[in-house]
Design a protein around this motif. Structure first.
Motif: not given
Length: 177
Positions: A5, A9-10, A56-61
């Protein structure tokens, strides 16, 4: 922390591809249980991954990957059911309108029928065929799908597009009167 993730995200395309390859089939099976249609299930899975990538920028790792995927799957399936229900309601409304119009003046009905056939001739061949099988031959969406060897959702989509076109043309012709 979930490494895949973080990478997605990156913007890591390879990590996203890896996620797709490892989870695609499991998501497909899940969606198929609700839709009972291969093409629809595949479309929903594609929408899931598009949603994941676009957000993807809002994904919580900290959240497990499968939890994110299956929560998104439930949302996409819910969206599909809503759109299916809306399409069915539009088709029923249009059928009621058509029945009401059949009780009008026979000469006017004949003119309307001629106009309708001219509009139908402008539709793409497959869309016209599907629409005519549904409206004039009285086949259900499922029967048309089996007959043409396509998905039921593809049939519903084509009918919806044909109706939208016919509605738009009807609005244009009324505005000219």
């Amino acid at each position: 922390m979930n490494i895949i993730l973080v990478k997605i995200k990156h913007g890591d395309h390879q990590a996203f591809k890896s996620l797709f390859e490892s989870c695609h089939y499991k998501l497909y099976q899940f969606c198929y249980r609700f839709t009972n249609d291969r093409d629809t299930a595949e479309d929903i899975v594609q929408n899931i991954f598009i949603h994941i990538w676009n957000n993807r920028a809002k994904l919580n790792e900290q959240t497990p990957v499968e939890a994110i995927l299956f929560k998104t799957a439930k949302q996409e399936i819910s969206n599909w059911y809503r759109s299916l229900k809306n399409q069915e309601e539009r088709i029923e409304d249009d059928a009621m309108i058509a029945e009401e119009e059949d009780t009008e003046d026979p000469h006017l009905a004949e003119l309307q029928k001629d106009y309708l056939y001219k509009l139908l001739d402008k539709l793409p061949d497959r869309r016209r065929e599907i629409f005519m099988l549904h409206r004039f031959d009285g086949l259900t969406c499922q029967e048309i799908a089996q007959h043409l060897e396509i998905s039921k959702s593809a049939v519903e989509n084509q009918i919806g597009l044909a109706l939208a076109y016919l509605r738009e043309q009807a609005k244009l012709s009324k505005s000219l009167l």
